[in-house]
Design an enzyme around this catalytic site. Structure first.
Site, PDB file in Angstrom:
ATOM      1  N   CYS A 162      69.943  -5.664  21.362  1.00  0.00           N
ATOM      2  CA  CYS A 162      69.554  -4.584  20.461  1.00  0.00           C
ATOM      3  C   CYS A 162      69.821  -3.232  21.107  1.00  0.00           C
ATOM      4  O   CYS A 162      69.739  -3.078  22.323  1.00  0.00           O
ATOM      5  CB  CYS A 162      68.063  -4.650  20.160  1.00  0.00           C
ATOM      6  SG  CYS A 162      67.548  -6.178  19.416  1.00  0.00           S
TER       7      CYS A 162
ATOM      8  N   ARG B  38      77.237  -3.609  22.747  1.00  0.00           N
ATOM      9  CA  ARG B  38      76.163  -4.446  23.293  1.00  0.00           C
ATOM     10  C   ARG B  38      76.066  -5.788  22.556  1.00  0.00           C
ATOM     11  O   ARG B  38      75.467  -6.732  23.069  1.00  0.00           O
ATOM     12  CB  ARG B  38      74.820  -3.702  23.169  1.00  0.00           C
ATOM     13  CG  ARG B  38      74.760  -2.456  24.025  1.00  0.00           C
ATOM     14  CD  ARG B  38      73.626  -1.556  23.586  1.00  0.00           C
ATOM     15  NE  ARG B  38      72.323  -2.067  23.913  1.00  0.00           N
ATOM     16  CZ  ARG B  38      71.656  -1.794  25.031  1.00  0.00           C
ATOM     17  NH1 ARG B  38      72.190  -0.994  25.932  1.00  0.00           N
ATOM     18  NH2 ARG B  38      70.464  -2.281  25.252  1.00  0.00           N
TER      19      ARG B  38
ATOM     20  N   TRP C 154      70.099  -7.642  17.660  1.00  0.00           N
ATOM     21  CA  TRP C 154      70.604  -8.942  18.117  1.00  0.00           C
ATOM     22  C   TRP C 154      69.413  -9.878  17.990  1.00  0.00           C
ATOM     23  O   TRP C 154      68.422  -9.733  18.705  1.00  0.00           O
ATOM     24  CB  TRP C 154      71.066  -8.804  19.566  1.00  0.00           C
ATOM     25  CG  TRP C 154      71.724 -10.011  20.140  1.00  0.00           C
ATOM     26  CD1 TRP C 154      73.014 -10.407  19.934  1.00  0.00           C
ATOM     27  CD2 TRP C 154      71.141 -10.941  21.054  1.00  0.00           C
ATOM     28  NE1 TRP C 154      73.263 -11.544  20.668  1.00  0.00           N
ATOM     29  CE2 TRP C 154      72.138 -11.892  21.358  1.00  0.00           C
ATOM     30  CE3 TRP C 154      69.892 -11.073  21.649  1.00  0.00           C
ATOM     31  CZ2 TRP C 154      71.917 -12.955  22.224  1.00  0.00           C
ATOM     32  CZ3 TRP C 154      69.674 -12.138  22.514  1.00  0.00           C
ATOM     33  CH2 TRP C 154      70.677 -13.064  22.791  1.00  0.00           C
TER      34      TRP C 154
ATOM     35  N   ASN D  63      63.651  -2.582  21.009  1.00  0.00           N
ATOM     36  CA  ASN D  63      64.521  -3.468  21.783  1.00  0.00           C
ATOM     37  C   ASN D  63      63.632  -4.229  22.763  1.00  0.00           C
ATOM     38  O   ASN D  63      62.786  -3.616  23.407  1.00  0.00           O
ATOM     39  CB  ASN D  63      65.552  -2.625  22.543  1.00  0.00           C
ATOM     40  CG  ASN D  63      66.380  -3.443  23.519  1.00  0.00           C
ATOM     41  OD1 ASN D  63      66.535  -4.650  23.351  1.00  0.00           O
ATOM     42  ND2 ASN D  63      66.906  -2.789  24.539  1.00  0.00           N
ATOM     43  N   GLY D  64      63.813  -5.535  22.869  1.00  0.00           N
ATOM     44  CA  GLY D  64      62.997  -6.314  23.800  1.00  0.00           C
ATOM     45  C   GLY D  64      62.196  -7.353  23.052  1.00  0.00           C
ATOM     46  O   GLY D  64      62.525  -7.712  21.914  1.00  0.00           O
TER      47      GLY D  64
ATOM     48  N   GLU E 156      84.428 -19.623  35.541  1.00  0.00           N
ATOM     49  CA  GLU E 156      84.564 -18.328  34.872  1.00  0.00           C
ATOM     50  C   GLU E 156      85.674 -18.399  33.803  1.00  0.00           C
ATOM     51  O   GLU E 156      85.522 -17.878  32.696  1.00  0.00           O
ATOM     52  CB  GLU E 156      84.864 -17.236  35.917  1.00  0.00           C
ATOM     53  CG  GLU E 156      85.377 -15.903  35.384  1.00  0.00           C
ATOM     54  CD  GLU E 156      84.424 -15.189  34.427  1.00  0.00           C
ATOM     55  OE1 GLU E 156      83.272 -15.634  34.250  1.00  0.00           O
ATOM     56  OE2 GLU E 156      84.864 -14.194  33.817  1.00  0.00           O
TER      57      GLU E 156
ATOM     58  N   LYS F 215      85.105 -17.652  29.856  1.00  0.00           N
ATOM     59  CA  LYS F 215      85.873 -16.665  29.079  1.00  0.00           C
ATOM     60  C   LYS F 215      86.433 -17.315  27.823  1.00  0.00           C
ATOM     61  O   LYS F 215      86.364 -16.752  26.731  1.00  0.00           O
ATOM     62  CB  LYS F 215      87.052 -16.098  29.893  1.00  0.00           C
ATOM     63  CG  LYS F 215      86.743 -15.074  30.950  1.00  0.00           C
ATOM     64  CD  LYS F 215      86.431 -13.692  30.432  1.00  0.00           C
ATOM     65  CE  LYS F 215      84.954 -13.515  30.318  1.00  0.00           C
ATOM     66  NZ  LYS F 215      84.253 -13.069  31.486  1.00  0.00           N
TER      67      LYS F 215
ATOM     68  N   GLU G 120      83.539 -18.228  25.232  1.00  0.00           N
ATOM     69  CA  GLU G 120      82.843 -17.123  24.565  1.00  0.00           C
ATOM     70  C   GLU G 120      83.768 -16.350  23.627  1.00  0.00           C
ATOM     71  O   GLU G 120      83.313 -15.784  22.638  1.00  0.00           O
ATOM     72  CB  GLU G 120      82.130 -16.206  25.557  1.00  0.00           C
ATOM     73  CG  GLU G 120      83.020 -15.433  26.474  1.00  0.00           C
ATOM     74  CD  GLU G 120      82.248 -14.604  27.504  1.00  0.00           C
ATOM     75  OE1 GLU G 120      81.064 -14.339  27.309  1.00  0.00           O
ATOM     76  OE2 GLU G 120      82.853 -14.229  28.514  1.00  0.00           O
TER      77      GLU G 120
ATOM     78  N   HIS H  34      84.319 -38.370  39.584  1.00  0.00           N
ATOM     79  CA  HIS H  34      82.910 -38.795  39.558  1.00  0.00           C
ATOM     80  C   HIS H  34      82.323 -38.746  38.140  1.00  0.00           C
ATOM     81  O   HIS H  34      81.112 -38.822  37.976  1.00  0.00           O
ATOM     82  CB  HIS H  34      82.083 -37.910  40.497  1.00  0.00           C
ATOM     83  CG  HIS H  34      82.491 -38.053  41.935  1.00  0.00           C
ATOM     84  ND1 HIS H  34      82.265 -39.189  42.666  1.00  0.00           N
ATOM     85  CD2 HIS H  34      83.169 -37.203  42.761  1.00  0.00           C
ATOM     86  CE1 HIS H  34      82.748 -39.045  43.891  1.00  0.00           C
ATOM     87  NE2 HIS H  34      83.304 -37.843  43.968  1.00  0.00           N
TER      88      HIS H  34
ATOM     89  N   LYS I 174      76.131  -7.544  25.191  1.00  0.00           N
ATOM     90  CA  LYS I 174      76.709  -7.017  26.429  1.00  0.00           C
ATOM     91  C   LYS I 174      75.676  -6.938  27.541  1.00  0.00           C
ATOM     92  O   LYS I 174      75.930  -7.327  28.662  1.00  0.00           O
ATOM     93  CB  LYS I 174      77.317  -5.640  26.164  1.00  0.00           C
ATOM     94  CG  LYS I 174      78.007  -5.020  27.371  1.00  0.00           C
ATOM     95  CD  LYS I 174      79.279  -5.761  27.729  1.00  0.00           C
ATOM     96  CE  LYS I 174      79.938  -5.262  28.986  1.00  0.00           C
ATOM     97  NZ  LYS I 174      80.857  -6.274  29.553  1.00  0.00           N
TER      98      LYS I 174
HETATM   99  C1  F6R Z   1      80.510 -12.999  30.221  1.00  0.00           C
HETATM  100  C2  F6R Z   1      79.582 -11.937  30.520  1.00  0.00           C
HETATM  101  C3  F6R Z   1      78.167 -12.309  30.803  1.00  0.00           C
HETATM  102  C4  F6R Z   1      77.560 -11.370  31.848  1.00  0.00           C
HETATM  103  C5  F6R Z   1      76.072 -11.692  32.060  1.00  0.00           C
HETATM  104  C6  F6R Z   1      75.460 -10.822  33.140  1.00  0.00           C
HETATM  105  O1  F6R Z   1      81.802 -12.509  29.990  1.00  0.00           O
HETATM  106  O2  F6R Z   1      79.927 -10.781  30.501  1.00  0.00           O
HETATM  107  O3  F6R Z   1      78.070 -13.632  31.224  1.00  0.00           O
HETATM  108  O4  F6R Z   1      78.255 -11.506  33.046  1.00  0.00           O
HETATM  109  O5  F6R Z   1      75.371 -11.504  30.865  1.00  0.00           O
HETATM  110  O6  F6R Z   1      75.555  -9.490  32.815  1.00  0.00           O
HETATM  111  P1  F6R Z   1      75.411  -8.358  33.904  1.00  0.00           P
HETATM  112  O7  F6R Z   1      76.526  -8.536  34.870  1.00  0.00           O
HETATM  113  O8  F6R Z   1      75.500  -7.077  33.131  1.00  0.00           O
HETATM  114  O9  F6R Z   1      74.079  -8.549  34.555  1.00  0.00           O
END
Ligand code: F6R
Length: 606
Positions: free
Chosen positions: A2, A27, A74, A99-100, A479, A483, A486, A502, A601
């Site tokens: 949010c 975000r 969100w 927010n929260g 990772e 990517k 998501e 395994h 975000k």
């Molecule tokens: C994936 C991504 C998230 C963030 C995670 C931590 O592409 O961006 O997995 O890495 O939410 O966010 P930060 O680094 O802002 O604490």
């Protein structure tokens, strides 16, 4: 996550609030809304979906006034519906954006309903609107109302409240969720982060936990948790508008992938002293105290931590554990051999990472933060920041912040190793010289878009995909999988190549894409046989590595050749094709690349 905005000033606020909400879009959100006050009339518009839906509604029915609040939501409590979208209003008297999470909302709601309050949403946030309505209804002024509401709620929050009875004030507060107040001579604007307001003013004050404030068009009066009036530092924000522009790229993510050479060279500069030696910005004194490290992070930042562990153990001989932030503080971790906690976070606002580092502090550890947003809560709370200089990252999927985090981690590993005598000057200088070349190496990787495009055509129809790697390429495989899933919503998992036999090998069937990262070192050679086993069972093998490394796997269907680099730096250089592969596959599938579904975000709820 949010995002909230509140404006009070001399100008009509509709467009100002919409403009700031637009800057918070990165975000991630699923609905939005705005409420303004004019001529004793509270005007409320809310909409599900993108901000464009809200704008369309407002075009038909504009709102007026010079005081207002806005929100992108969100969903946490309650589905994605117009009813659950913010602002929440009670009787056209009060409106709030939040927010929260109000953790004790259920008991508060029950109490309020017993008093006759009628709720119109399923959210936790609506209790705030009713609490304010009650307080103002009892004749409390904005400060007293805020003060009283704050004694009743528990949880992580930031909010802005607007009351028809006090048309010249906004009431705001924060606890664990960020809130920035920007101001100029004739307006005050408050938002979840400075990105949303930096185009209007550079003068910004950040509220601390438990702070609350009363805003008027000419003032912002801040109180701490003890109800004492306090001054909070005014900082000059410099979020350049140009950095927030797509500059001709199709998506922020595409732009941010291309920005990596710059992001990395700025980060290296921040990690180098006046003699060009890598110091990680740490005094020798700090470095010599580091005898054991816990790395705390979430998501992509967690995979950076896991890669960092290989470097710190290898180059500095210091024991490292990596902890998923959301698990760490609930587990009663034992920190006996640890001296130092390093939290890694792009946003510096992830609540899990914030809570984790606070816990580490309680355990008596020194705390460092590898953080991209230097004005963030984590930056302010740790003992020392090792900044990534990636610039604002707007695409929800992290790209340039990740490779910048890796650069900080390898620089840190070298600095500790040199300080404790594990690395001699020649070796550390040699690695340093190679690190200095990463920006140009990654610059060359940008022509991989063309090479990877035909692979993304094939990948887009896959239902599932495996990513493999050994040693420090194992976390990179995780990772790469993150990517892809998501962005393209294709199920993907990362495994250590050696683990395939395994269990995961049972998943292999004709045509299953298996993306494997390889490097030129010995351990990667062992990965060849693991891949051969997958190929023998019909997997579609895609290899990412330098020419020499890729030559070991002549049976791969597709080969993505990265520019030559030392094996120790392969995780940084190979991250780029993984990002491009996910980006192009998502592009082919037509998903919402910069704001993938359900994602946010900066994740400011637990
Ligand atoms: C994936 C991504 C998230 C963030 C995670 C931590 O592409 O961006 O997995 O890495 O939410 O966010 P930060 O680094 O802002 O604490």
């Amino acid at each position: 996550m949010c995002g909230i905005v509140g404006y009070i000033g001399n100008e009509a606020c509709q467009e100002i609030i919409l403009g700031s909400l637009q800057r918070l879009e990165y975000r991630g959100y699923d609905s939005s809304g705005i409420a303004t006050l004019n001529d004793d009339r509270l005007q409320l518009r809310r909409s599900v979906g993108k901000l464009s839906e809200l704008k369309a509604k407002i075009l038909e029915e504009p709102v007026s006034g010079k005081i207002g609040i806005g929100h992108i939501r969100w969903a946490t409590h309650g589905g994605v519906t117009e009813q659950n979208a913010h602002p929440h209003s009670v009787n056209g008297e009060i409106a709030i954006v939040h927010n929260g999470i109000i953790e004790n909302y259920a008991s508060l709601k029950e109490e309020l309903m017993d008093k006759g309050c009628v709720f119109s949403s399923d959210t936790d946030s609506e209790v705030l609107a009713h609490l304010f309505s009650n307080m103002i209804g009892q004749g409390l002024d904005p400060k007293r109302a805020l003060e009283t509401v704050l004694t009743k709620i528990e949880g992580a929050y930031s909010f802005v409240a607007l009351s028809k009875s006090y048309p010249d004030s906004l009431m705001v507060a924060r606890n664990a969720s960020p809130l920035a107040i920007g101001f100029s001579d004739d307006m005050v604007i408050v938002a979840s982060d400075a990105t949303a307001i930096a185009h209007l003013t550079q003068k910004v004050t950040y509220l601390k936990d438990n702070d609350y404030a009363i805003l008027t068009s000419k003032s912002h009066t801040i109180y701490n948790g003890e109800n004492e009036m306090v001054n909070r530092e005014v900082v000059k924000v410099n979020v350049s508008p140009i950095l927030l522009d797509k500059l001709g790229f199709r998506h922020y993510m595409e732009k941010e992938i291309h920005e990596q050479p710059d992001a990395i060279s700025h980060t290296i500069s921040a990690m180098t002293d006046s003699n060009g030696r890598l110091t990680a910005g740490l005094e020798d004194y700090n470095l010599s105290k580091i005898k054991g490290i816990v790395l705390l992070a979430a998501g992509t930042s967690f995979y950076a931590a896991q890669i960092g562990r290989y470097w710190i153990e290898k180059l500095a001989g210091v024991p490292v554990v990596c902890e998923v932030a959301s698990e760490y503080h609930y587990r009663n971790p034992v920190a006996s051999f640890q001296t130092t906690a390093i939290v890694i976070s792009q946003s510096g606002e992830s609540i899990d990472s914030l809570m984790a580092v606070r816990h580490a502090k309680k355990l008596g550890l020194d705390t460092y933060g590898i953080v991209n947003v230097v004005d963030s809560t984590i930056s302010r709370e740790v003992d020392k920041i090792l900044p990534t200089r990636a610039g604002p990252e707007i695409g929800v999927a992290s790209t340039k912040a990740f490779t910048a985090q890796l650069v900080v981690l390898i620089c840190l590993a070298i600095s500790i190793g040199r300080q404790n005598g594990k690395l001699d000057e020649d070796i550390s200088n040699n690695i340093h010289q190679k690190i200095l070349k990463i920006p140009s190496t990654i610059g060359k990787s940008m022509n991989l878009f063309e090479l990877i495009l035909p692979i993304s055509y094939k990948l887009k129809n896959a239902h599932s995909c495996l990513f493999l790697g050994r040693d420090m390429l194992f976390p990179l495989a995780c990772e790469g999988a993150l990517k892809l899933k998501e962005l393209s919503y294709i199920h993907a998992e990362g495994f250590a190549s050696g683990e395939m036999k395994h269990g995961p090998i049972a998943l292999i069937e004709e045509g299953l894409p298996v993306v494997s990262f390889v490097s030129e070192d010995e351990i990667s050679r062992k990965a060849v046989s693991n891949l051969k086993e997958a190929e023998a069972r019909g997997a579609y093998i895609i290899i990412i590595g330098t020419q020499t490394a890729v030559n070991m796997i002549d049976f791969a269907t597709d080969k993505i050749i990265i520019p030559n680099c030392d094996p120790i730096l392969t995780p940084i250089v190979s991250a780029v094709p993984a990002q491009i592969l996910a980006y192009l596959t998502a592009l082919e599938k037509g998903t919402d690349i910069d704001q993938p579904r359900n994602l946010a975000k900066s994740v400011t709820v637990e």
